[in-house]
Design a protein around this motif. Structure first.
Motif, PDB file in Angstrom:
ATOM      1  N   ALA A   1      26.226  -8.799  12.901  1.00  0.00           N
ATOM      2  CA  ALA A   1      27.513  -8.155  12.636  1.00  0.00           C
ATOM      3  C   ALA A   1      27.317  -6.682  12.318  1.00  0.00           C
ATOM      4  O   ALA A   1      27.131  -6.300  11.162  1.00  0.00           O
TER       5      ALA A   1
ATOM      6  N   ALA B   1      29.887  -5.297   9.769  1.00  0.00           N
ATOM      7  CA  ALA B   1      29.993  -5.825   8.399  1.00  0.00           C
ATOM      8  C   ALA B   1      29.355  -4.857   7.414  1.00  0.00           C
ATOM      9  O   ALA B   1      28.430  -4.126   7.759  1.00  0.00           O
ATOM     10  N   TYR B   2      29.878  -4.837   6.183  1.00  0.00           N
ATOM     11  CA  TYR B   2      29.139  -4.164   5.112  1.00  0.00           C
ATOM     12  C   TYR B   2      27.741  -4.775   5.073  1.00  0.00           C
ATOM     13  O   TYR B   2      27.577  -5.992   5.194  1.00  0.00           O
ATOM     14  N   SER B   3      26.752  -3.948   4.852  1.00  0.00           N
ATOM     15  CA  SER B   3      25.393  -4.468   4.699  1.00  0.00           C
ATOM     16  C   SER B   3      25.058  -4.604   3.218  1.00  0.00           C
ATOM     17  O   SER B   3      25.881  -4.285   2.350  1.00  0.00           O
TER      18      SER B   3
ATOM     19  N   ASN C   1      34.904  -8.751   3.846  1.00  0.00           N
ATOM     20  CA  ASN C   1      33.912  -8.326   4.830  1.00  0.00           C
ATOM     21  C   ASN C   1      33.997  -9.255   6.039  1.00  0.00           C
ATOM     22  O   ASN C   1      33.110 -10.072   6.286  1.00  0.00           O
TER      23      ASN C   1
ATOM     24  N   GLN D   1      33.650  -9.388   9.338  1.00  0.00           N
ATOM     25  CA  GLN D   1      32.671  -9.615  10.405  1.00  0.00           C
ATOM     26  C   GLN D   1      31.417 -10.316   9.889  1.00  0.00           C
ATOM     27  O   GLN D   1      30.679 -10.915  10.660  1.00  0.00           O
ATOM     28  N   SER D   2      31.175 -10.238   8.583  1.00  0.00           N
ATOM     29  CA  SER D   2      30.022 -10.966   8.049  1.00  0.00           C
ATOM     30  C   SER D   2      30.270 -12.472   8.115  1.00  0.00           C
ATOM     31  O   SER D   2      29.333 -13.257   8.037  1.00  0.00           O
TER      32      SER D   2
ATOM     33  N   SER E   1      37.913  -0.474   7.413  1.00  0.00           N
ATOM     34  CA  SER E   1      37.237  -1.689   6.944  1.00  0.00           C
ATOM     35  C   SER E   1      38.186  -2.876   6.878  1.00  0.00           C
ATOM     36  O   SER E   1      37.746  -4.016   6.886  1.00  0.00           O
TER      37      SER E   1
ATOM     38  N   GLY F   1      38.780  -4.928  10.628  1.00  0.00           N
ATOM     39  CA  GLY F   1      37.722  -5.303   9.685  1.00  0.00           C
ATOM     40  C   GLY F   1      36.372  -4.663   9.954  1.00  0.00           C
ATOM     41  O   GLY F   1      35.330  -5.294   9.801  1.00  0.00           O
ATOM     42  N   GLU F   2      36.368  -3.380  10.307  1.00  0.00           N
ATOM     43  CA  GLU F   2      35.115  -2.708  10.683  1.00  0.00           C
ATOM     44  C   GLU F   2      34.450  -2.070   9.466  1.00  0.00           C
ATOM     45  O   GLU F   2      34.222  -0.849   9.418  1.00  0.00           O
ATOM     46  N   CYS F   3      34.102  -2.895   8.510  1.00  0.00           N
ATOM     47  CA  CYS F   3      33.547  -2.411   7.230  1.00  0.00           C
ATOM     48  C   CYS F   3      32.297  -1.558   7.418  1.00  0.00           C
ATOM     49  O   CYS F   3      32.100  -0.553   6.732  1.00  0.00           O
ATOM     50  N   GLY F   4      31.426  -2.001   8.318  1.00  0.00           N
ATOM     51  CA  GLY F   4      30.131  -1.330   8.473  1.00  0.00           C
ATOM     52  C   GLY F   4      30.226   0.039   9.115  1.00  0.00           C
ATOM     53  O   GLY F   4      29.266   0.812   9.094  1.00  0.00           O
TER      54      GLY F   4
END
Lengths: 550, 550
Positions: free
Chosen positions: A176, A179-181, B123, B125-126, B366, B371-374
Motif C-alpha cells: 500500500a 497508506a501511512y507508514s 488509514n 489503504q493499509s 489522506s 484515502g491517500e494517506c501516504g
C-alpha cells in the motif's frame, strides 16, 4: 591576520546596531531569538536579511491595518518568534525577482534582460537539470503498480526498475503505497538505507536509527524542538550558515551561538575558536546543547578534512554537545583532492561507539547529483541517544504521522542506485557522472570569473552547490546602501538583479564577519548558460564599480 | 441530563488527579501544556493516554540511564513541551499491537487470532482499499514524463490521464516535477484547487489564499505556531477531539480550552456551552485566540447542520476568534439526510466577506474516498488575515521550502476529478461510489453490532471514518483497571486487542466527559472482514462483561 571570533562577533553586533532599529541584547556572542518577547521584528537581533528593514513586508501600513481592522489577529499579537525568524534564501530579493518575471511576461522588453536566472537556491531541476531516469522509473511504477504486469511496461521501463519496484512493494505492508507508514518510515526502506550507509562507511547502521522525513528541514526542526527549552539554550552554528538553522532556532525560541569559518583558509573550521565561543556563551548562562556542522559547507562549499572532523568529534564528546551533522551534500564533491567522510564513520573510526557520542546525520534527496528537491525525501540517522529520548523522537515523528512515501522510496534509491550488471547501470552512471562533472566545470568557470573581478575574491567550491565570493565594496556604494537603509551586499544583489536578471542571496542572509560583504550564487544554471551569466555579471560589476569607485 | 461543560471539565480534572502523579494546575477548564516548566511527563495535565502512566516508555529505567550516562541529553533536559505532548492514535496500544504482530510472525499460534486488524487509525489503504486509478495514472506520468510520448503508454494509461499529466506539467515552471515549487505550492495547481472550491461552494476562491502542505497536520502546526505566544494563549477545541490538536497546542506551549460535544444529541455542538468555556478561560486570564471545529467530526462522526455552522460563524465573529475548520472528511458523508457545507460557504452566505472573519479550512488527500494517506498532500485555505500576517505565513511556509510535488498534484486532482465525457469518468465514479457506499454499509453494520452489546451505545457515523461508542463498564472492571494503573477504557482496549487482535483507541486519548468511557474504532476494514470483526468483538465483550459484571 584573523581576529578572534569573539571579537568578531562583538563587531558584528556593534555593526548591527547601525542597521537594527532597536537592539535589545548587546551581548558579545549569543544571538537570542527571543529578545525578551519584544514583538516587533525590528527589535530582533537574529541574523537577518538586513535590507528588509527598508521595505519590511511585515511592517503594517496604515491602509492594510484599517482594511482588516475587524479581524482579530494583528501583527503585534502573533507569536513573536515567528516575527523574529528570517529566511533570506526566499527573502525580499526573490520577491523582487518574481515581480520582474511577471513584468517580462507582460512586456518582454520591460527590463534589460529576457529572463530571470535563479541562482539563489539549490534547486537544480528548476534550472533544467534532468532527473535520473532509473529513480523516476521506479517512482512511477510504485505510484501505479497496476501496470507492473503489463506487456507494454517492459517496452518503456528498464528491467531493473520493474524488478526494483516489485522489491519495494514487497517491503510495504499490503503493497500500500497510499497508506501511512511506520512513523519512522517503511522498515524495508530503512533497511536499504542502512545497507547504503554501511557500504559508504564500513560500519554497521541500524534501521531503528533512521527517521525518514520530508526533506532534511523537518528533521532539523525536530532536533531543535527536542533540544531547545528556552532562550537560555544555545546551538553552536557556523557563520556563514544556511539560514534554516537560524530560522529553526528562532522559531523554537533558542539562542544561536555563532562560530566563524575562516575565509582566509578556505572556510576552515578552527576548533579552538569554537571553544572560545562556547565558553563565552556559557559565561553568559547559555546552556549550549549542540554543534551544527555543515559538510560539505553551505554556503561556503568547503569539504572538511578527516583530521579536522576528528577534532570536532572530540570537542563534542568532551564538551557534552550533540553533533548535528548536515551531510546533505555528501555526493557533491568537486575537488579531486577532497573526499567526504561521514561524521559517524569518523567517530566510529576513532573508537567511539553508540553510547559515547550523540550524533545526528541529516541527508536529503534534494541535493546530491539527483537534486530531487520537489520530492521532499530525506532522513536523519540518530545515534547515541538513550532509549527514553528516542521514544520522544518517535512521538514527535508520530504527531505528523509519516513522511511522504514517494520521498521515502527515493531516499532508499539514492542510497542503493543501480549496480554493475543491472540493465540501468550504464545509463545511470552516465547521467550521474555527467551531472557531477558538469557541476565541477561550472563551479570552476564561475569561480575564475568571480576572481577576475575588481575587488572580488572567491574560495573554490570543493563541494556542495554554491560559491560565496567576498566583494570589497567602495565606500560610496556602502554609503548609497545606507542611504536606502539596506545592507551593502543586499544593495549590490538588488542592483545585480535589476541589471542582469541574475538572482543571488546577499551574504547578510547567512552571516559574515562584520565589515565584509558577500553573496551566495549557486553553480546550477545549465552549462550553456554559464558564459552568458559570466558576461552579464562581469559587465554589471564593472559598471557598478565605475559608478561607485572612491 | 447534561451538566454544564465547565463543571464537567472540573470533574475531568478532578478525575485526572487520580491518574496523574502530581497535578500542577487544578484550574477548572483550561488545560495548559506548560505546567510551569515542570519537566516530568507525570506532571502534565494535558489530555493524555492515561494508561501510559503504568508503562510510560519515556520513564527512564535504571539500566537505560546508566548505559547512556556519558551522552549529554537526559530525559529531564529535553524540551518539556515535547514530554508533555501525547498522541494516542499511535500510542501504547499500537506498540502492543506491533509486538503481537511480531509474535504471530514467529509463531502463528501464539495468540487466539491469526492477524492484527488496525482499527486505530484512518488509514484506508493499509486495510486493502485500492487507490483511485485515474489519480495514480496521473501521478505516475508526472513522475516519469519521459514516457508520455511513447506509444505503449496509450495502451496502459487512460487518454484523459495522459492529457491531464500534460496539463499539469504545463503548469509547472520548466515541467520540473523535481524542483522546489513556490512556497505555497505550484500556482497552476492552486488555480485548479480554487476552481474546485468555487464549484463546491458557489463563492470565489483565490489561489493566493491556498497553502499546499504535506497533509493537513503541518498546516495545523503552522497555524498554532502563528497564534500561540505562551501558555496564556488558548485554543478552543472540541472534546472529544482528534489528538493532533492537543499535541500541537502542547508542542507550541499554549493552552487547550475544551468545549464538550453532547453525546446525547449525536455529538451536538451547543454554542452557549462554548461561550461558557470561553468566558471561564478568559476569567483566568487566558487570551483565547481560535476555535477548532472538526466537521465531519473526528472521532465523533457527526455532520454539522448549516444553522449550527451559522451560529459558530457568528460566535467567532462576535468573540474575535479565528475559526480553524478541519474539513478533511468533507467527502465522507454517509447519512442521506446530511450534507457537508464548508464554513467559508456558510460565512459568505451570511454576508461575511474576506475582511469580516478570519477563517482557515484544512483539507487533506489522506481522507475522502481516495484515502491517500501516504502521499502527504493537503492544503489550507486562509481567508480574513491582513497582508502583513499573510507575509508571516508565507515566511513560515518558506522555511520548509515547499510541500512534496506529488502530494500537491494529488491535492489538485481530488479537487478536479474526471468529468462527464472523460474516458475515466465511468470507472472513476464506479470506484468512488463503490468505496463510499461500502463505507456507509460498514459504518451501519458496526454501529448496529455495537449498539447490540450490553452497556454499549453508539451514535451513528453521519460522516468521517469512525465510530466512538460509549461503554458502561462494570465497577469491577474499573477497579481492575485502577489496580493496574490504567484508564478503564484503555484497560478494555488492551483486553480487546489481546483477545481478538482488533486495535482500537481508548476514548481517554481523545478526551471525554469524566466518568464516561469510549473507544474509537475505524469503519475501514474491508467489507468481507466486517462480520468477523463483529463476531470477535461480540464474543469478547460478552466474556468481558461476564468476567466483571457487578
Amino acid at each position: 591576520m584573523r581576529k578572534f571570533a569573539a571579537e568578531k562577533s562583538k563587531n558584528l553586533l556593534a555593526h548591527r546596531k547601525i542597521c537594527a532599529v532597536s537592539l535589545q541584547h548587546p551581548t558579545a556572542s549569543v544571538f537570542s531569538s527571543q529578545s525578551h518577547h519584544n514583538p516587533l521584528p525590528q527589535s530582533s537581533i537574529l541574523l537577518r536579511f538586513l535590507s528588509s528593514a527598508a521595505s519590511n513586508p511585515s511592517a503594517p501600513s496604515e491602509s492594510m491595518a484599517s482594511d482588516y481592522s475587524s479581524t482579530p489577529i494583528k501583527i503585534d499579537s502573533i507569536n513573536p518568534k515567528v516575527l523574529e525568524c528570517e529566511y533570506a534564501v526566499r527573502g525580499e530579493i526573490v520577491n523582487l525577482a518574481q515581480k520582474l518575471q511577471e513584468d517580462l511576461k507582460v512586456n518582454p522588453d520591460s527590463h534589460p534582460f529576457d529572463e530571470i536566472i535563479y541562482c539563489n537556491i539549490g534547486n537544480p531541476q528548476s534550472l533544467g537539470q534532468q532527473p535520473i531516469t532509473f529513480f523516476r522509473e521506479v517512482l512511477a511504477l510504485c505510484d501505479h503498480p497496476a501496470i507492473l504486469d503489463k506487456g507494454e511496461t517492459q517496452g518503456i521501463f528498464s528491467a531493473d526498475s520493474i524488478e526494483r519496484a516489485f522489491q519495494i512493494l514487497d517491503q510495504i505492508p499490503g503493497r500500500a503505497t497510499g497508506a501511512y507508514s511506520h512513523s519512522q518510515g517503511i522498515k524495508g526502506l530503512r533497511d536499504t538505507i542502512c545497507s547504503g550507509i554501511e557500504a559508504r562507511d564500513g560500519f554497521p547502521a541500524d534501521p531503528n536509527d533512521i527517521f525518514l522525513t520530508d526533506g532534511a528541514s523537518p528533521a532539523v526542526h525536530m532536533m531543535m524542538q527536542l533540544l531547545i527549552r528556552s532562550e537560555n539554550d544555545g546551538i553552536l552554528c557556523p557563520i556563514p550558515q544556511y539560514p534554516l538553522y537560524s530560522a529553526s532556532i528562532a522559531l523554537h525560541g533558542g539562542s544561536l551561538v555563532p562560530y566563524y569559518l575562516d575565509e582566509a583558509t578556505g572556510w576552515g573550521l578552527e576548533v579552538s575558536d569554537v571553544k572560545k565561543q562556547l565558553e563565552t556563551a556559557r559565561s553568559k548562562g547559555i546552556d549550549v546543547r549542540a554543534l551544527v556542522v555543515i559538510n560539505p559547507g553551505n554556503p561556503t562549499g568547503q569539504v572538511l578534512a578527516e583530521s579536522n572532523q576528528q577534532q570536532i568529534v572530540d570537542f563534542c564528546k568532551n564538551e557534552g554537545l550533540v553533533l548535528l551533522a548536515d551531510e546533505v551534500y555528501q555526493e557533491n564533491i568537486y575537488a579531486p583532492d577532497k573526499q567526504f567522510h561521514s561524521f559517524k564513520k569518523v567517530a566510529r573510526s576513532m573508537g567511539y561507539g553508540e553510547k559515547d557520542i550523540s550524533l545526528v546525520s541529516f541527508q536529503s534527496v534534494s541535493k546530491g547529483y539527483y537534486g530531487e528537491c520537489g520530492k521532499r525525501g530525506g532522513y536523519m540517522e540518530v545515534t547515541g541517544f538513550a532509549p527514553e529520548i528516542r521514544e520522544q523522537m518517535y512521538k514527535l515523528a508520530s504527531v505528523n504521522l509519516c513522511s511522504n512515501i514517494s520521498g521515502q522510496i527515493l531516499a532508499s534509491l539514492v542510497m542503493s542506485p543501480p549496480k554493475v550488471g543491472d540493465e540501468s547501470y550504464e545509463s545511470y552512471t552516465a547521467e550521474r557522472d555527467g551531472i557531477l562533472s558538469s557541476l565541477a566545470r561550472r563551479a570552476k568557470t564561475l569561480e575564475d570569473a568571480l576572481n577576475s573581478l575588481e575587488g572580488v575574491t572567491c574560495n573554490r567550491a570543493e563541494g556542495a552547490m554554491y560559491l560565496f565570493p567576498r566583494i570589497s565594496l567602495p565606500n560610496k556604494a556602502i554609503e548609497a546602501a545606507k542611504f536606502v537603509k539596506t545592507a551593502p551586499d543586499a544593495f549590490y544583489a538588488r542592483r545585480l538583479l535589476n541589471a542582469t536578471g541574475v538572482v543571488v542571496v546577499p551574504g547578510s542572509g547567512f552571516g559574515q564577519v562584520p565589515g565584509t560583504w558577500h553573496f551566495r550564487c549557486t553553480i546550477l544554471p545549465q552549462e550553456d548558460r554559464i558564459s552568458a551569466i559570466v558576461s552579464r555579471l562581469t559587465d554589471f560589476h564593472k559598471a557598478f564599480m565605475d559608478e561607485y569607485r572612491d
